[in-house]
Scaffold this motif. Structure first.
Motif, mmCIF file in Angstrom:
data_model
loop_
_atom_site.group_PDB
_atom_site.id
_atom_site.type_symbol
_atom_site.label_atom_id
_atom_site.label_comp_id
_atom_site.label_asym_id
_atom_site.label_seq_id
_atom_site.Cartn_x
_atom_site.Cartn_y
_atom_site.Cartn_z
ATOM 1 N N VAL A 91 0.817 -0.901 -0.451
ATOM 2 C CA VAL A 91 -0.131 -0.220 0.227
ATOM 3 C C VAL A 91 1.004 0.971 0.289
ATOM 4 O O VAL A 91 0.222 2.588 -0.831
ATOM 5 N N ARG A 92 1.935 1.016 1.047
ATOM 6 C CA ARG A 92 2.854 2.387 0.806
ATOM 7 C C ARG A 92 3.432 2.761 -0.306
ATOM 8 O O ARG A 92 4.081 3.542 -1.494
ATOM 9 N N ALA A 95 1.260 4.352 -3.089
ATOM 10 C CA ALA A 95 0.474 5.305 -2.920
ATOM 11 C C ALA A 95 2.305 6.168 -3.420
ATOM 12 O O ALA A 95 2.128 7.452 -3.698
ATOM 13 N N ASN A 98 1.626 6.872 -6.616
ATOM 14 C CA ASN A 98 1.014 6.807 -8.185
ATOM 15 C C ASN A 98 0.342 5.664 -8.950
ATOM 16 O O ASN A 98 -0.056 5.992 -9.754
ATOM 17 N N ALA A 212 -5.064 3.593 3.543
ATOM 18 C CA ALA A 212 -4.376 3.762 2.974
ATOM 19 C C ALA A 212 -2.838 4.612 2.826
ATOM 20 O O ALA A 212 -2.583 4.669 1.055
ATOM 21 N N ASP A 213 -2.975 4.656 4.007
ATOM 22 C CA ASP A 213 -1.206 5.277 4.253
ATOM 23 C C ASP A 213 -0.338 4.343 4.424
ATOM 24 O O ASP A 213 0.628 4.705 4.716
#
Length: 214
Positions: A91-92, A95, A98, A212-213
């Motif tokens: 996830v990281r 993010a 992009n 999400a982060d």
């Protein structure tokens, strides 16, 4: 660097029929694919496969060796997550770079949300730990007897067989290959036992989530 952070679990997903086509042709694997083509368990075990193969692409077939077989809607890279840390790192990474991230366990989403062209796939199908908690204490102080802690990749058939060892069951799906903790629960979860105990989502005591982060 990223692959090292997930212990080498970065993989290259392929459409489920790719082994019967073009440069990726593999006679033995193609024979297996033909035999198992509509087997839900087999499809769930394939990194790039969806339960509805039409959601993968329209250029690969197990019936015809097509040199134009392409990636279609199957993600370009996939992570075989086996721990929450793998999920966090993925996830990281998505993010920070992009990247479009899609999440799949068994690929039962029939509107195709478990796959996307050009994306990074987070595959948690192999997260299979199940733990019975004899006495669970909720945040409100309520005590629940016989709660089950179930990993993100567990399927209903696996959960039922495991619970049966303790003479227990759960309010779950009729399809044994559907994942317990994915879209089924998050979408409400109708069950053959729902008239007795309500929806499967009503039985959830707690979620461990990766935000999400990461």
């Amino acid at each position: 660097m990223f692959n090292a952070s997930i212990r080498g679990h970065l993989l290259l997903p392929k459409p489920s029929a790719a082994v019967c086509n073009g440069k990726t042709y593999d006679a033995q694997a193609c024979t297996i694919a033909k035999m198992q083509w509509i087997n839900s368990t087999w499809r769930g075990d394939q990194l790039g496969a969806m339960q509805n193969h039409n959601l993968e692409n329209s250029s690969c077939s197990v019936s015809t060796n097509n040199t134009a077989c392409n990636q279609g809607s199957v993600p370009v890279y996939g992570v075989r997550a086996t721990s929450p840390e793998h999920v966090q790192e993925t996830v990281r990474f998505a993010a920070a770079n992009n990247l479009r991230l899609v999440i799949k366990s068994t690929g039962h989403d029939y509107v195709g949300r478990s796959t996307a062209a050009g994306s990074l796939l987070l595959w948690h199908h192999q997260m299979k730990t199940m733990t019975l908690i004899a006495r669970y204490s909720s945040c409100s102080g309520e005590t629940i007897t016989n709660a089950a802690r179930i990993d993100a990749g567990v399927q209903w058939g696996e959960a039922y067989r495991w619970l049966n060892e303790y003479k227990l069951t759960a309010i779950g799906g009729a399809s044994v290959t559907v994942g317990v903790a994915g879209g089924y629960l998050q979408g409400g979860g109708h069950s053959p036992l729902s008239r007795w105990k309500g929806l499967a989502a009503d039985q959830v005591l707690e979620y461990d989530v990766v935000t999400a982060d990461g």
